[in-house]
Design a protein around this motif. Structure first.
Motif, PDB file in Angstrom:
ATOM      1  N   ASP A  99       0.824  -1.340   0.203  1.00 21.26           N
ATOM      2  CA  ASP A  99      -0.236  -0.036   0.178  1.00 21.26           C
ATOM      3  C   ASP A  99       0.737   1.021   0.264  1.00 21.26           C
ATOM      4  OD1 ASP A  99      -2.785  -1.730   0.194  1.00 21.26           O
ATOM      5  OD2 ASP A  99      -2.260  -1.774   1.960  1.00 21.26           O
ATOM      6  N   VAL A 106       0.308   8.774  -0.634  1.00 20.06           N
ATOM      7  CA  VAL A 106       0.642   9.409  -1.642  1.00 20.06           C
ATOM      8  C   VAL A 106       0.417  10.772  -1.246  1.00 20.06           C
ATOM      9  CG1 VAL A 106      -0.368   9.472  -3.739  1.00 20.06           C
ATOM     10  CG2 VAL A 106      -0.124   7.332  -3.407  1.00 20.06           C
ATOM     11  N   ASP A 107      -0.691  10.617  -0.225  1.00 21.98           N
ATOM     12  CA  ASP A 107      -1.660  11.723   0.319  1.00 21.98           C
ATOM     13  C   ASP A 107      -0.659  12.184   1.447  1.00 21.98           C
ATOM     14  OD1 ASP A 107      -3.790  14.251  -0.127  1.00 21.98           O
ATOM     15  OD2 ASP A 107      -3.671  12.474   2.654  1.00 21.98           O
ATOM     16  N   THR A 114       6.612   9.688   2.078  1.00 23.78           N
ATOM     17  CA  THR A 114       5.783   9.583   1.422  1.00 23.78           C
ATOM     18  C   THR A 114       6.802   8.716   0.070  1.00 23.78           C
ATOM     19  OG1 THR A 114       6.098  11.115  -0.680  1.00 23.78           O
ATOM     20  CG2 THR A 114       4.451  12.199   1.748  1.00 23.78           C
ATOM     21  N   ASP A 119      -1.025   9.771  -9.946  1.00 25.74           N
ATOM     22  CA  ASP A 119      -2.442   8.720  -9.157  1.00 25.74           C
ATOM     23  C   ASP A 119      -2.382   8.630  -7.591  1.00 25.74           C
ATOM     24  OD1 ASP A 119      -0.686   5.741  -9.586  1.00 25.74           O
ATOM     25  OD2 ASP A 119      -1.271   5.720 -10.901  1.00 25.74           O
ATOM     26  N   GLU A 120      -3.331   7.453  -7.801  1.00 23.90           N
ATOM     27  CA  GLU A 120      -3.691   6.755  -6.438  1.00 23.90           C
ATOM     28  C   GLU A 120      -2.876   5.299  -5.930  1.00 23.90           C
ATOM     29  OE1 GLU A 120      -7.385   4.457  -5.715  1.00 23.90           O
ATOM     30  OE2 GLU A 120      -7.294   4.090  -8.096  1.00 23.90           O
ATOM     31  N   TYR A 121      -1.736   5.445  -7.032  1.00 25.18           N
ATOM     32  CA  TYR A 121      -0.747   4.432  -6.621  1.00 25.18           C
ATOM     33  C   TYR A 121       0.179   4.731  -5.883  1.00 25.18           C
ATOM     34  CZ  TYR A 121      -4.498   1.319  -8.039  1.00 25.18           C
ATOM     35  OH  TYR A 121      -5.801   0.014  -8.114  1.00 25.18           O
ATOM     36  N   SER A 170       1.640  10.489 -14.114  1.00 25.00           N
ATOM     37  CA  SER A 170       0.801   9.886 -14.700  1.00 25.00           C
ATOM     38  C   SER A 170       1.268  11.345 -15.837  1.00 25.00           C
ATOM     39  CB  SER A 170      -1.276  10.419 -14.359  1.00 25.00           C
ATOM     40  OG  SER A 170      -1.272  10.115 -13.803  1.00 25.00           O
TER      41      SER A 170
END
Length: 797
Positions: free
Chosen positions: A142, A145-146, A360, A692-694, A698
């Motif tokens: 997991d 990212v944020d 991160t 992206d969320e992972y 992008s």
């Protein structure tokens, strides 16, 4: 051109280096192609977070033309974390967890693009083909990212050995903000977001290494801003003495900060050359650059300002989060810069600042042009705009009421700066710069009429005026050697590298000024550790301050030698001599003279007695280290036109009034400002890395990542103010980053001003402000106000 000594500094001398650059005769590292060189390609992870369970490299090793395939297992003791390049300042109560990367991943992948294996082959084509044959067994994890969620208690860990993703926590204060808040007439707070970008140099990173086993010497060509520290690290890592390693940084096609870093490739390529007994070359491609080179910073600020009804600042509170990415090799330089630069050129008697740095699963963040200063300036200038609106003042007027005056220097802000010294402003021209920018942009006179004319075609027109202070010229030191050769040519060697700043000209002007030759007669050598052995590098707008003053000292020492030798040769008092046009001559009787080359030849006798203590030749080496950094300053003014339907913004005028102390060459200074503003425009309106969320990027290409082009950057008007720094003999301050630092703040103010009638009360709190983002703000207004928490704490009481 004929000039007497002492008149070259301040002259508009054409750049000495441009003839080579424009005709293709300048050498870049990519041009270096030793006979028999092998080429490198790296196998890099596509996943930002994962556990490397295995690497199958057998097919790659068997591929024709492959000379070597190396993984972490083959590196042995070389596979250890790198050092923290810049330790954080000793701020009481601060927390710092140092985590740096391995040269090649051994087990844990922490960001997209981390190198898993190195392929060395006869050509880059073969190396790339072999890299595609490597099979990596990766267990996805997991990702983090944020930025805001990175410090949640249940967030996945980027580093398993830490209890959380907290990389650092620092708090600095002056005065009593809580008390100031209580007595304020207006307190308002907002949330500001400043996102990531890349350095975007035209030349990516390149490393070439050639191990000569017979000579027992390693030669490395590197696109670095710090050749001497690179030499030191490479020597230590490979078990060599520093004298066995020569690092050359020739012309470098842009540095902007990321090339001050030390990267794994700078160890791996020389190591591979030693292992294989052949020269080895690696050229970073553009796609790699989006992952393998460090990036700009993402920050999230919750900020508050307390003012009187007259608009006087009583205090500021700023709490922010800083995204370090997967590692923190550059310490806390960037968030400390943000924390300190936020204070700007203003009297802020009470200040409370606290930041947390989060790990991160993104590429590491290190200095990029401005190095976190943009964020501080953006927050303070935006707070002042909002406060002006809250108390009914013009944005320029609230700045007038708060800038530090010329009689208040040196000004001590009482917190610690990145150079471990208190944040002190040595000198400045804050009032003068502001008023000159206001005058030049026609703020009160011509601009209102021009706005009315331009608005007739349906565009909304606005103006922005903002200030900045930039800490520049930090230590520890640089050095230089100046030599007059028997040919009459003057040679200057210094340890700093050059990445397009015009060093070959401005440094030559300093020497020419001292010893009475033309700058074109000074041969400048930079970035070659065999030519000069000591120094730190080109970063933090320090070249003209630290290297420049070392050069000045060495040139003055050579001047004294010339006058002494010439006095003996001409049988006159040295005080009766002057230096000009490459000769020492008698004042008032210029026909009685001796050429510098003849003096240099005589100063190195082959026969005869030499007095004890005499130094041969006309040569001197000197070093300069400032007690603390100088502070440059300036004011930027911008006029924009906004199309309310498409949210496209056109910059109609851009003006910079700046003070970098003594100006060595106005043309080079203006070039530095122009380049900085162009970078700032990209930072403000175009450039943004999209994850992206992972945690994958992008838009890792110039098809999708927007850089400003010549059509997006307007002509830039500049005005020079000179307030010499008292901290160095030349009186210089840095200028390399000031053009970039305040652009976003000026841009936001001008766009808000343009849209004041269309969208009253619109607030721009996020950077970059892309056309898409501005369109969303306009569409949402006035029903919502994005990203503005915490809300204003109250109006005038």
């Amino acid at each position: 051109m004929s000039r007497a000594g002492g008149t070259w500094v301040g002259a508009r001398v054409p750049r000495n280096e441009d003839a080579r650059l424009l005709t293709g005769r300048a050498q870049f590292v990519e041009d270096v192609e030793p006979p028999g060189a092998l080429h490198v390609a790296f196998v890099r992870s596509d996943l930002p977070a994962g556990r490397l369970r295995g690497l199958d490299v057998d097919r790659a090793r068997a591929h024709p033309g492959v000379a070597g395939v190396f993984t972490a297992a083959e590196l042995g003791p070389l596979c250890r974390p790198g050092a923290v390049l810049v330790p954080p300042p000793p701020i009481e109560g601060s927390v710092f967890h140092a985590r740096t990367a391995l040269p090649l991943v051994r087990d844990r992948i922490r960001h997209q693009g981390e190198a898993l294996a190195m392929i060395v082959a006869d050509s880059r084509y073969v190396a790339e083909d072999a890299a595609a044959l490597v099979e990596a067994d990766i267990e996805p994890l997991d990702p983090v990212v944020d930025l805001e969620g990175a410090l949640d208690a249940d967030a996945p860990r980027v580093h398993d050995d830490l209890p959380s993703n907290l990389a650092a926590h620092v708090r600095q204060t002056k005065g009593d903000y809580a008390a100031a808040r209580e007595r304020a007439d207006l307190v308002l707070g907002r949330r500001f977001h400043y996102d990531r970008g890349i350095g975007g140099a035209i030349e990516n990173r390149v490393v070439v290494a050639d191990w000569d086993a017979r000579a027992d010497r390693l030669q490395v060509w590197d696109t670095t801003q710090a050749p001497i520290p690179v030499r030191n690290v490479v020597a230590a890592a490979l078990g060599l003495s520093e004298s066995q390693v020569r690092v050359i940084a020739p012309f470098v096609g842009g540095g902007f900060g990321p090339k001050i870093m030390f990267y794994a490739e700078e160890i791996l390529v020389p190591w591979a050359s030693m292992q294989l007994g052949r020269p080895v070359k690696w050229v970073e491609d553009r796609y790699e650059n989006f992952f393998a080179t460090t990036q700009e910073r993402g920050q999230l600020h919750d900020s508050e300002i307390a003012v009187t009804r007259e608009g006087r600042i009583l205090g500021v509170r700023d709490t922010f989060m800083h995204d370090s990415g997967a590692y923190d090799p550059y310490g806390l330089t960037i968030p400390i810069n943000t924390q300190c630069t936020l204070l700007g050129p203003y009297r802020v008697p009470n200040y409370e600042s606290e930041f947390r740095v989060a790990f991160t699963n993104k590429p590491s963040v290190t200095p990029v042009r401005g190095a976190g200063r943009q964020h501080g300036v953006f927050v303070m200038e935006r707070l002042l705009d909002l406060a002006a609106r809250g108390v009914g003042l013009d944005p320029v007027e609230i700045r007038r009421r708060n800038v530090i005056g010329p009689d208040e220097f040196p000004y001590n802000h009482e917190i610690l700066y990145q150079d471990f010294a208190p944040l002190r402003y040595d000198s400045g021209s804050y009032e003068e710069a502001l008023e000159e920018a206001v005058r030049l942009v026609g703020y009160d006179k011509t601009f209102p009429r021009e706005r009315e004319r331009l608005q007739a075609d349906g565009r909304a027109v606005g103006v922005g005026v903002v200030n900045y202070v930039e800490g520049t010229g930090i230590g520890p030191y640089e050095g230089a050697r100046v030599t007059v050769e028997p040919s009459g040519t003057v040679r200057l060697a210094t340890g700093v590298g050059t990445q397009g700043q015009g060093h070959f000209t401005s440094f030559a002007q300093i020497v020419a000024d001292a010893i009475g030759v033309a700058p074109s007669d000074v041969r400048v050598v930079t970035g070659d550790t065999s030519e000069f052995h000591w120094g730190t590098g080109t970063f933090a707008s320090r070249g003209a301050v630290v290297a420049g003053n070392a050069i000045h000292a060495a040139a003055r020492a050579v001047r004294e030698k010339i006058l002494r030798h010439a006095g003996e040769a001409l049988e006159v008092d040295p005080d009766d001599l002057e230096l000009a046009d490459g000769v020492a001559r008698v004042k008032g009787a210029p026909e009685i003279s001796v050429e510098l080359g003849a003096l240099a030849l005589a100063a190195n006798p082959l026969r005869g007695a030499v007095a004890p203590g005499t130094q041969p030749g006309l040569e001197a080496t000197s070093y300069f280290g400032p007690p603390y950094g100088t502070t440059a300053n300036g004011t930027h003014a911008i006029v924009v036109a906004v199309d309310p339907e498409t949210a496209m913004v056109e910059i109609l005028r851009y003006l910079v009034v700046h003070d970098c102390g003594t100006v060595i060459n106005p043309m080079i200074v203006e070039g530095q400002i122009h380049g900085g503003v162009a970078a700032g425009i990209g930072n403000a309106f175009y450039e943004e890395l999209v994850f992206d969320e992972y945690g994958g990027t992008s838009n890792a290409s110039f098809m999708d990542y927007l850089l400003p082009t010549a059509t997006d950057v307007p002509p830039i008007e500049t005005a020079h103010i000179e307030t010499p720094s008292p901290l160095n003999p030349l009186g210089t301050k840095g200028v390399g980053e000031g053009g970039a630092i305040p652009v976003a703040a000026a841009f936001a103010q001008a766009v808000e001003d343009a849209l004041a009638d269309i969208a009253p009360g619109l607030e721009i709190l996020d950077i970059p402000l892309s056309p898409g983002r501005l369109f969303e703000l306009l569409r949402a207004h006035p029903n919502s106000r994005p990203n503005s928490r915490p809300e204003s704490s109250g109006g005038l009481s």
